[in-house]
Enzyme design. Structure first.
Site, PDB file in Angstrom:
ATOM      1  N   ASP A 142     -10.571 -27.048 -33.303  1.00  0.00           N
ATOM      2  CA  ASP A 142      -9.338 -26.916 -34.075  1.00  0.00           C
ATOM      3  C   ASP A 142      -8.808 -28.304 -34.452  1.00  0.00           C
ATOM      4  OD1 ASP A 142      -7.168 -25.663 -35.317  1.00  0.00           O
ATOM      5  OD2 ASP A 142      -5.953 -25.716 -33.502  1.00  0.00           O
TER       6      ASP A 142
ATOM      7  N   SER B  36      -5.132 -30.317 -27.449  1.00  0.00           N
ATOM      8  CA  SER B  36      -5.280 -29.117 -26.635  1.00  0.00           C
ATOM      9  C   SER B  36      -5.438 -29.536 -25.172  1.00  0.00           C
ATOM     10  CB  SER B  36      -6.474 -28.285 -27.131  1.00  0.00           C
ATOM     11  OG  SER B  36      -6.576 -27.071 -26.419  1.00  0.00           O
ATOM     12  N   THR B  37      -6.557 -29.206 -24.550  1.00  0.00           N
ATOM     13  CA  THR B  37      -6.757 -29.497 -23.129  1.00  0.00           C
ATOM     14  C   THR B  37      -6.658 -30.996 -22.861  1.00  0.00           C
ATOM     15  OG1 THR B  37      -8.285 -27.639 -23.093  1.00  0.00           O
ATOM     16  CG2 THR B  37      -8.270 -29.096 -21.179  1.00  0.00           C
TER      17      THR B  37
ATOM     18  N   MET C  36     -10.504 -28.853 -26.205  1.00  0.00           N
ATOM     19  CA  MET C  36     -11.710 -28.042 -26.334  1.00  0.00           C
ATOM     20  C   MET C  36     -11.822 -27.502 -27.754  1.00  0.00           C
ATOM     21  SD  MET C  36     -12.010 -25.717 -22.901  1.00  0.00           S
ATOM     22  CE  MET C  36     -10.427 -24.934 -23.142  1.00  0.00           C
TER      23      MET C  36
ATOM     24  N   HIS D 252      -1.751 -26.940 -28.019  1.00  0.00           N
ATOM     25  CA  HIS D 252      -2.116 -25.574 -27.647  1.00  0.00           C
ATOM     26  C   HIS D 252      -1.467 -25.235 -26.317  1.00  0.00           C
ATOM     27  CE1 HIS D 252      -6.069 -25.902 -30.183  1.00  0.00           C
ATOM     28  NE2 HIS D 252      -5.008 -25.660 -30.920  1.00  0.00           N
TER      29      HIS D 252
END
Length: 359
Positions: free
Chosen positions: A300, A178-179, A297, A204
């Site tokens: 997940d 993600s991030t 973050m 993401h």
């Protein structure tokens, strides 16, 4: 101590609406809301912000040039807030490559309603940006251009197809992030040789951005990178990135692995979800897979990575020192889902060792 936020956007409505949201959020101080980077630089001479929310297309100086200046002079978490259009996707991805913390999409119409629905997510992102490992966002030196990708026609003309082998030894590498993942994936995928196992990836990212992201990586990598389409086969030397707004699952058809692209509810607050991909890999490939959970973050992917490990797959998580945000790997490690914890620069070699062990 409050998080000092500078908002830079040429839209008066955006400055007003988002500025009010930031002003009303506990623990956040809106330093200023300005219309272009030149005004932002004047304000930053007085007081430097902790987090910058930045549009891309603005007068006097574009957001990417401003971002590069920031990351060169004083690296600071920058959240790109960009209009969700295919035309702007490549520009936004260029900003990510220049060191942006993350990208958040905004619509051209219905901005107030959109921000009302996503207010909590926006504030959470700002707080996460404050905790980011900023030095991991600073871009590396430009990579040398890869050799041109030629087809087999350059050496041997196509002939009539032959019967495929009834049995294959293909293995799967499943990656979730993600991030900070756009930078992490670039560093891993650009280091992989063409003879690498097939990869399935969830990053993401909003709709419309994943296609441009895959195209950009494909230009940088020796392997082939593309946004996945329903029914695509997972092949050695290829990486399939889940399209934004859809879940991606691994399926088996005879001796072949293919992906299925489906709609469905948000899982772990995301679509695509790493947990959905990892569960499907656990059920479909089992011990014939390698699972990797990178920076991001939230949590997940932690549950899915554990399912992969329980199904016999080898599992890896990125270490804290090399993460932009340690949330997702940290949760996986806490649950016992990761067999190994590795630095980002060690991931390509781990994939290579996995490939050799199954050759």
């Amino acid at each position: 101590m409050s998080i000092r936020v500078l908002l830079v956007d040429d839209s008066a409505l955006m400055r007003q609406t988002l500025g009010a949201l930031l002003h009303d959020s506990p623990g956040i101080e809106l330093l200023a809301a300005v219309s272009d980077p030149l005004l932002a630089m004047k304000r930053m001479q007085q007081e430097w912000p902790d987090v910058i929310v930045l549009d891309v297309e603005m007068p006097h100086m574009d957001g990417i040039t401003f971002l590069k200046k920031i990351m060169h002079e004083r690296p600071t978490p920058v959240i790109i807030c960009s209009t969700l259009t295919e035309e702007g996707a490549q520009t936004t991805l260029d900003a990510m490559a220049a060191g942006a913390f993350t990208v958040m999409a905004k619509p051209r119409l219905g901005l107030r309603h959109f921000l009302d629905e996503h207010a909590k997510e926006f504030i959470t992102t700002i707080r996460a940006a404050m905790q980011a490992n900023v030095r991991r966002l600073v871009p590396r030196a430009p990579l040398p251009a890869p050799a041109p990708k030629l087809s087999a026609d350059a050496v041997l003309p196509a002939t009539a197809p032959r019967h495929a082998l009834a049995h294959t030894t293909e293995r799967i590498v499943a990656v979730g992030t993600s991030t900070g993942g756009t930078q992490a994936l670039e560093r891993i995928l650009t280091a992989l040789p063409r003879l690498s196992p097939g990869l399935v990836i969830v990053q993401h990212m909003p709709e419309q951005f994943t296609a441009a992201f895959a195209q950009r990586l494909n230009q940088l990598c020796d392997i082939t990178v593309q946004e996945a389409q329903n029914g695509d086969r997972v092949l050695p030397g290829h990486a399939l990135i889940a399209p934004g707004g859809h879940h991606m699952l691994l399926r088996r058809s005879g001796a072949q692995y293919r992906v299925e692209i489906v709609n469905g509810p948000l899982v772990s607050r995301h679509r695509p979800s790493v947990n959905v991909l990892f569960r499907s890999v656990a059920q479909t490939a089992g011990a014939n897979a390698l699972g990797i959970l990178l920076t991001g973050m939230g949590d997940d992917g932690a549950a899915g990575l554990l399912e992969m490990r329980q199904a016999g797959a080898h599992t890896l998580a990125q270490d804290e020192a090399s993460c932009v945000v340690f949330g997702m790997p940290k949760e996986a490690i806490k649950r016992g889902a990761a067999a190994q914890v590795l630095a980002l620069h060690d991931m390509p070699e781990a994939i290579a060792r996995y490939n050799k062990s199954t050759a």
